[in-house]
Scaffold this active site. Structure first.
Site, PDB file in Angstrom:
ATOM      1  N   ASN A   1       0.824  -1.216   0.000  1.00  0.00           N
ATOM      2  CA  ASN A   1       0.000   0.000   0.000  1.00  0.00           C
ATOM      3  C   ASN A   1       0.856   1.263   0.000  1.00  0.00           C
ATOM      4  OD1 ASN A   1       0.949   0.246   2.574  1.00  0.00           O
ATOM      5  ND2 ASN A   1      -1.059   0.238   3.586  1.00  0.00           N
TER       6      ASN A   1
ATOM      7  N   GLY B   1       6.649   1.536   1.759  1.00  0.00           N
ATOM      8  CA  GLY B   1       7.407   1.015   0.621  1.00  0.00           C
ATOM      9  C   GLY B   1       7.603   2.069  -0.460  1.00  0.00           C
TER      10      GLY B   1
ATOM     11  N   TYR C   1       5.721  -4.346  19.578  1.00  0.00           N
ATOM     12  CA  TYR C   1       6.169  -4.813  18.257  1.00  0.00           C
ATOM     13  C   TYR C   1       6.505  -6.315  18.311  1.00  0.00           C
ATOM     14  CZ  TYR C   1       9.394  -5.858  14.493  1.00  0.00           C
ATOM     15  OH  TYR C   1      10.024  -6.466  13.430  1.00  0.00           O
TER      16      TYR C   1
ATOM     17  N   LYS D   1       4.421  -9.835  16.646  1.00  0.00           N
ATOM     18  CA  LYS D   1       5.033 -10.879  15.808  1.00  0.00           C
ATOM     19  C   LYS D   1       4.842 -12.249  16.456  1.00  0.00           C
ATOM     20  CE  LYS D   1       6.814  -8.427  12.420  1.00  0.00           C
ATOM     21  NZ  LYS D   1       6.689  -8.732  10.995  1.00  0.00           N
TER      22      LYS D   1
ATOM     23  N   ALA E   1      16.006   3.285  25.382  1.00  0.00           N
ATOM     24  CA  ALA E   1      15.105   2.404  26.134  1.00  0.00           C
ATOM     25  C   ALA E   1      14.777   1.160  25.309  1.00  0.00           C
ATOM     26  CB  ALA E   1      13.820   3.147  26.466  1.00  0.00           C
ATOM     27  N   GLY E   2      14.793   0.024  25.951  1.00  0.00           N
ATOM     28  CA  GLY E   2      14.354  -1.210  25.299  1.00  0.00           C
ATOM     29  C   GLY E   2      15.423  -1.943  24.508  1.00  0.00           C
TER      30      GLY E   2
HETATM   31  N1  UFG Z   1      22.203   2.549  17.710  1.00  0.00           N
HETATM   32  C1  UFG Z   1      22.935   3.662  18.103  1.00  0.00           C
HETATM   33  N2  UFG Z   1      22.625   4.849  17.529  1.00  0.00           N
HETATM   34  C2  UFG Z   1      21.626   5.004  16.597  1.00  0.00           C
HETATM   35  C3  UFG Z   1      20.895   3.863  16.196  1.00  0.00           C
HETATM   36  C4  UFG Z   1      21.205   2.649  16.777  1.00  0.00           C
HETATM   37  O1  UFG Z   1      23.819   3.577  18.945  1.00  0.00           O
HETATM   38  O2  UFG Z   1      21.397   6.126  16.133  1.00  0.00           O
HETATM   39  C5  UFG Z   1      22.525   1.261  18.313  1.00  0.00           C
HETATM   40  C6  UFG Z   1      21.331   0.670  19.050  1.00  0.00           C
HETATM   41  O3  UFG Z   1      21.321   1.143  20.376  1.00  0.00           O
HETATM   42  C7  UFG Z   1      21.615  -0.814  18.926  1.00  0.00           C
HETATM   43  C8  UFG Z   1      22.339  -0.953  17.586  1.00  0.00           C
HETATM   44  O4  UFG Z   1      22.809   0.347  17.285  1.00  0.00           O
HETATM   45  O5  UFG Z   1      22.501  -1.205  19.939  1.00  0.00           O
HETATM   46  C9  UFG Z   1      21.426  -1.414  16.477  1.00  0.00           C
HETATM   47  O6  UFG Z   1      20.279  -0.594  16.449  1.00  0.00           O
HETATM   48  P1  UFG Z   1      19.224  -0.622  15.252  1.00  0.00           P
HETATM   49  O7  UFG Z   1      18.190   0.412  15.566  1.00  0.00           O
HETATM   50  O8  UFG Z   1      19.934  -0.533  13.960  1.00  0.00           O
HETATM   51  O9  UFG Z   1      18.613  -2.074  15.338  1.00  0.00           O
HETATM   52  P2  UFG Z   1      17.891  -2.782  16.582  1.00  0.00           P
HETATM   53  O10 UFG Z   1      18.846  -3.837  17.049  1.00  0.00           O
HETATM   54  O11 UFG Z   1      17.377  -1.851  17.583  1.00  0.00           O
HETATM   55  O12 UFG Z   1      16.605  -3.332  15.853  1.00  0.00           O
HETATM   56  C10 UFG Z   1      16.537  -4.562  15.274  1.00  0.00           C
HETATM   57  C11 UFG Z   1      15.436  -4.551  14.213  1.00  0.00           C
HETATM   58  C12 UFG Z   1      14.079  -4.387  14.865  1.00  0.00           C
HETATM   59  C13 UFG Z   1      13.923  -5.398  15.952  1.00  0.00           C
HETATM   60  C14 UFG Z   1      15.043  -5.276  16.955  1.00  0.00           C
HETATM   61  C15 UFG Z   1      14.948  -6.303  18.045  1.00  0.00           C
HETATM   62  O13 UFG Z   1      15.646  -3.487  13.312  1.00  0.00           O
HETATM   63  O14 UFG Z   1      13.083  -4.574  13.898  1.00  0.00           O
HETATM   64  O15 UFG Z   1      16.265  -5.487  16.281  1.00  0.00           O
HETATM   65  O16 UFG Z   1      15.562  -5.824  19.209  1.00  0.00           O
HETATM   66  F1  UFG Z   1      12.758  -5.221  16.599  1.00  0.00           F
END
Ligand code: UFG
Length: 329
Positions: free
Chosen positions: A32, A36, A141, A145, A283-284
């Site tokens: 949609n 994308g 999220y 899933k 966070a998280g």
């Molecule tokens: N990070 C930074 N600075 C940023 C962005 C990310 O330091 O600006 C760090 C994050 O803290 C993390 C690592 O880089 O430690 C990777 O972060 P991303 O946001 O690239 O990816 P995530 O691991 O948070 O997310 C991925 C998937 C999500 C999924 C998640 C599960 O993209 O869809 O893993 O925890 F939900």
């Protein structure tokens, strides 16, 4: 076979469309275009701009295009947003997905490949992650899933649906020829943000958390190339021939890579400094998430082509340097 790719104009979906075609199948796309990009899909691929929860429209496409297998990538995937707006996530990621599944069952299409996530594990006690470890998501999220994973098990039992759910680790990189790649708005992922910080397109990167219990104090993740992910979706096809079976696979390289190591790889590949500031933890964010993908590597005809972070970043750089504004050119 005719493969319906729902969310085929998104980041992972669009790479999968190409791999499906390269494997000799016929991709058909539903998207949609909420996230994308039309330009991410070749003009000769049948494309339907419909919502995945529109059962009548989806049902007609399933019949008209003689679909054999449905792959589903269309989901909202911003962890933070899911905490603040859970209904958006439950409606799109769960309710609309159930509509898609109901449309499939109504038309007798009973093979399904689902994008799940390592976020279904929450904060794991042990690493690397094996598929049988407990799933306890810490945000809506991940919960959405997991809800779909559970619904799939019930549908397999009740209706003979065959499915595979792939739990992705950190999807990264871009098509080898650099013509499609990652273009999220907003962008939250580490590699594109680090590349854009290096080129000056965005402000300095914020490095979220330097006091984690990891070797260099930053989070460990398992970055896996988007084409490697895509190929697993095709490698699983033979397994879906048996009615009523369900499979869960982790998809990662198994190599933990820290945020500082990603920054170094971006600097090496681009030949530019990545300006960054050290910021508090986001966070998280679990301290470490990496996969044991033995099950996929031994159970499927699948192996990872991009085994190291530099080769993954190099493909991302090829895309971003040629398309500094993503699909906006
Ligand atoms: N990070 C930074 N600075 C940023 C962005 C990310 O330091 O600006 C760090 C994050 O803290 C993390 C690592 O880089 O430690 C990777 O972060 P991303 O946001 O690239 O990816 P995530 O691991 O948070 O997310 C991925 C998937 C999500 C999924 C998640 C599960 O993209 O869809 O893993 O925890 F939900």
């Amino acid at each position: 076979m005719n493969i319906l790719i729902v969310g085929g104009a998104g980041y992972i979906g669009s790479h999968c469309v190409r791999q499906v075609a390269a494997a000799g199948h016929r991709p058909v796309v539903i998207d949609n275009l909420a996230f994308g990009h039309r330009a991410a899909v070749a003009p000769d691929v049948p494309f339907y701009d419909v919502n995945l929860g529109d059962e009548a429209a989806v049902g007609k496409i399933l019949v008209d295009e003689k679909i054999d297998i449905v792959m589903h990538f269309a989901a909202f995937a911003y962890v933070g947003e899911s905490v603040h707006d859970p209904l958006k996530y439950y409606f799109n990621n769960v309710v609309a997905t159930l509509g898609l599944l109901r449309a499939m069952l109504a038309k007798g299409v009973k093979k399904f490949v689902f994008s799940s996530t390592c976020a279904t594990y929450g904060i794991p006690e042990k690493m690397p992650l094996v598929e049988t470890m407990p799933q306890a998501p810490i945000n809506p999220y991940g919960q959405t899933k997991l809800d779909v994973e559970n619904a799939l098990k019930s549908l397999a039992l009740a209706h003979g649906l065959s499915f595979a759910a792939f739990r992705y680790f950190n999807a990264a990189g871009a098509a080898e020829d650099g013509t499609i790649g990652e273009d999220h708005n907003p962008e939250t992922h580490l590699i594109p943000l680090a590349i854009d910080a290096a080129t000056g397109k965005r402000p300095p990167l914020q490095l979220f958390g330097t006091d984690y219990p990891t070797p260099d104090g930053t989070c460990l993740r398992d970055y896996v190339h988007v084409d490697d992910l895509s190929r697993a979706h095709i490698a699983v096809f033979p397994k879906l021939e048996t009615p009523g079976v369900g499979f869960f696979y982790n998809l990662g390289t198994g190599t933990p890579t820290s945020v500082r190591e990603v920054i170094k790889a971006v600097e090496k590949v681009t030949g530019k400094k990545v300006p960054y500031t050290e910021a508090p933890r986001r966070a998280g964010d679990p301290p470490a998430l990496y996969a044991d993908s033995t099950k996929a590597k031994t159970g499927l005809d699948w192996k990872v082509k991009y085994n190291d972070i530099e080769s993954i970043v190099a493909t991302a750089w090829k895309w971003h340097s040629a398309h500094p504004n993503g699909f906006g050119k």
